[in-house]
Design a protein around this motif. Sequence first.
Motif, short mmCIF file in Angstrom:
data_model
loop_
_atom_site.label_atom_id
_atom_site.label_comp_id
_atom_site.label_asym_id
_atom_site.label_seq_id
_atom_site.Cartn_x
_atom_site.Cartn_y
_atom_site.Cartn_z
N ALA A 235 0.83 -1.21 0.00
CA ALA A 235 0.00 0.00 0.00
C ALA A 235 0.86 1.26 0.00
N ASN A 236 1.92 1.26 0.81
CA ASN A 236 2.84 2.41 0.85
C ASN A 236 3.53 2.62 -0.48
N ALA A 237 3.96 1.52 -1.10
CA ALA A 237 4.68 1.60 -2.38
C ALA A 237 3.82 2.22 -3.47
N LEU A 238 2.52 1.97 -3.41
CA LEU A 238 1.60 2.50 -4.42
C LEU A 238 1.03 3.87 -4.04
N GLY A 239 1.53 4.44 -2.94
CA GLY A 239 1.06 5.76 -2.53
C GLY A 239 -0.25 5.75 -1.78
N LEU A 240 -0.71 4.56 -1.36
CA LEU A 240 -1.97 4.45 -0.61
C LEU A 240 -1.71 4.61 0.89
N THR A 241 -1.18 5.77 1.28
CA THR A 241 -0.81 5.98 2.68
C THR A 241 -2.01 5.93 3.61
N ASN A 242 -3.16 6.38 3.13
CA ASN A 242 -4.38 6.33 3.96
C ASN A 242 -4.77 4.89 4.27
N ALA A 243 -4.58 4.01 3.30
CA ALA A 243 -4.89 2.60 3.50
C ALA A 243 -3.80 1.91 4.32
N ALA A 244 -2.55 2.37 4.17
CA ALA A 244 -1.42 1.73 4.85
C ALA A 244 -1.40 1.99 6.35
N THR A 245 -1.90 3.15 6.77
CA THR A 245 -1.85 3.51 8.20
C THR A 245 -2.62 2.54 9.09
N PRO A 246 -3.91 2.26 8.82
CA PRO A 246 -4.62 1.30 9.68
C PRO A 246 -4.03 -0.11 9.61
N ILE A 247 -3.49 -0.49 8.44
CA ILE A 247 -2.86 -1.81 8.31
C ILE A 247 -1.62 -1.85 9.19
N GLY A 248 -0.82 -0.76 9.17
CA GLY A 248 0.39 -0.68 9.99
C GLY A 248 0.09 -0.78 11.47
#
Length: 200
Positions: free
Chosen positions: A97-110
């Motif tokens: 998600a981070n690699a594709l620029g989906l930071t909003n999606a990556a935060t809850p996953i993290g």
Amino acid sequence: MNYIFYLLIVFSIIFGIINGRIQEVVSAMIDGADLSVKIALSLIGIMAFWLGIMRIAEKAGLVQLIAKFIKPVTKRLFNEIPEESPAIGNIALSFSANALGLTNAATPIGLKVMQELQEENKEKDSASNAMCMFLAMNTAGFQIIPATVIAILVAVGAKNPTEIIIPTIIVTSVAFISAIILAKVFQFIWNKGNKEVNND
């Protein structure tokens, strides 16, 4: 950071007065404020576009596909975690998600990954090696598509805003690999130190 910006403003005003160029300082402040508002407003459209594209990629399963591809690598990097742990898959998903620029999606996953790693952690009052490794890699922030930077470049009228992609991949790759190496080095030093203390 607030103190740094405050000092920069204060010193700018002081030196402007000393050099008799206070009018230029005031003009620069007004122009800067005006430009920041214009950039912020123009970012809305381009960010909505990029986030929409990334959301489509997520819904199409591209993120999950990349996560599945890099899962064997995550198993090796996080070898202290059991293979059946859900954290392994979520770590791969977070980096995809981070690699594709989906930071909003990556935060809850993290955040979910950190909770899962804490469950695997034997010493609850301190971070595990896996938690430190994940944090280091996540902070390094490897990106293929820097959507926010592209949006800012478009907002300020850059002729070729996508030319930032190759330099971003190079820089974030170096930072990402460096984070992994340093985390492993410190992990080795820490484990060695603990063994020596236990032997004593």
